[in-house]
Design an enzyme around this catalytic site. Sequence first.
Site, PDB file in Angstrom:
ATOM      1  N   THR A 107      -3.872  -2.118  -3.751  1.00 55.96           N
ATOM      2  CA  THR A 107      -3.630  -1.110  -2.725  1.00 55.96           C
ATOM      3  C   THR A 107      -2.861   0.048  -3.327  1.00 55.96           C
ATOM      4  O   THR A 107      -2.521   0.019  -4.501  1.00 55.96           O
ATOM      5  CB  THR A 107      -2.820  -1.736  -1.559  1.00 55.96           C
ATOM      6  OG1 THR A 107      -2.875  -0.864  -0.451  1.00 55.96           O
ATOM      7  CG2 THR A 107      -1.382  -1.977  -1.939  1.00 55.96           C
ATOM      8  N   LYS A 129      -0.439  -2.226   6.116  1.00 51.49           N
ATOM      9  CA  LYS A 129       0.496  -2.596   5.054  1.00 51.49           C
ATOM     10  C   LYS A 129       1.828  -1.875   5.179  1.00 51.49           C
ATOM     11  O   LYS A 129       2.661  -1.960   4.302  1.00 51.49           O
ATOM     12  CB  LYS A 129      -0.135  -2.305   3.699  1.00 51.49           C
ATOM     13  CG  LYS A 129      -1.433  -3.057   3.483  1.00 51.49           C
ATOM     14  CD  LYS A 129      -2.110  -2.612   2.218  1.00 51.49           C
ATOM     15  CE  LYS A 129      -3.520  -3.151   2.157  1.00 51.49           C
ATOM     16  NZ  LYS A 129      -4.252  -2.605   1.032  1.00 51.49           N
ATOM     17  N   SER A 161      -2.132  -0.727  -7.141  1.00 53.10           N
ATOM     18  CA  SER A 161      -3.045  -0.375  -8.228  1.00 53.10           C
ATOM     19  C   SER A 161      -3.194   1.127  -8.414  1.00 53.10           C
ATOM     20  O   SER A 161      -3.406   1.604  -9.520  1.00 53.10           O
ATOM     21  CB  SER A 161      -4.410  -1.015  -7.991  1.00 53.10           C
ATOM     22  OG  SER A 161      -4.932  -0.599  -6.743  1.00 53.10           O
ATOM     23  N   GLY A 172       6.624  -0.922   3.166  1.00 54.44           N
ATOM     24  CA  GLY A 172       5.227  -0.921   2.758  1.00 54.44           C
ATOM     25  C   GLY A 172       5.101  -1.921   1.631  1.00 54.44           C
ATOM     26  O   GLY A 172       6.014  -2.057   0.814  1.00 54.44           O
TER      27      GLY A 172
END
Length: 174
Positions: free
Chosen positions: A2, A35, A126, A47
């Site tokens: 994410t 998230k 990522s 988050g």
Amino acid sequence: MTTICSVKFNGKTAIAGDGQVTLGEKVIAKATAKKIRRIYHDQVVIGFAGGVADAVSLQDMLEGKLEAFGGDLRRAAVEMAQAWRKDATLQKLEAMLIAFNEKDLLLISGNGEVLEPDENVVAIGSGGNFAQAAAIAMTRHSSNMTASEIAHEAVEIASGIDIFTDDQIITDEL
């Protein structure tokens, strides 16, 4: 994987995150995961990146520490990180958190570190490096964007580069 990006700019702190959940490296399981969450009486925004179950465990732990220390985010994060380092089960969790309140913006890493960013921008996941670079550039060279707009745009830029980040972006701001 994410991308979550948080920006402290012009008196506000905002966070943006995409909604993609992947199974392994080839399957998108969900595109609209949430998230980003508010905890501790809506005074702290978090988050997370990494395993969802692991992140929920860390969220619960952070909330417990916030309750124990009267909402002091910095103290709660340090206490959580210390517990994380000492507990063999927690050490297996694969997640990272960004947490902020009106005063602090912190990265709580998977190896039990608590970091305050140098440039009031922090990103994880990522696509985190892409989003962080974009957000830093925008904070340095833009006076007409809000913290929320910068965080959103940074994740959107990351979504165009990182295959594990989508453009289903959610933001929140204090």
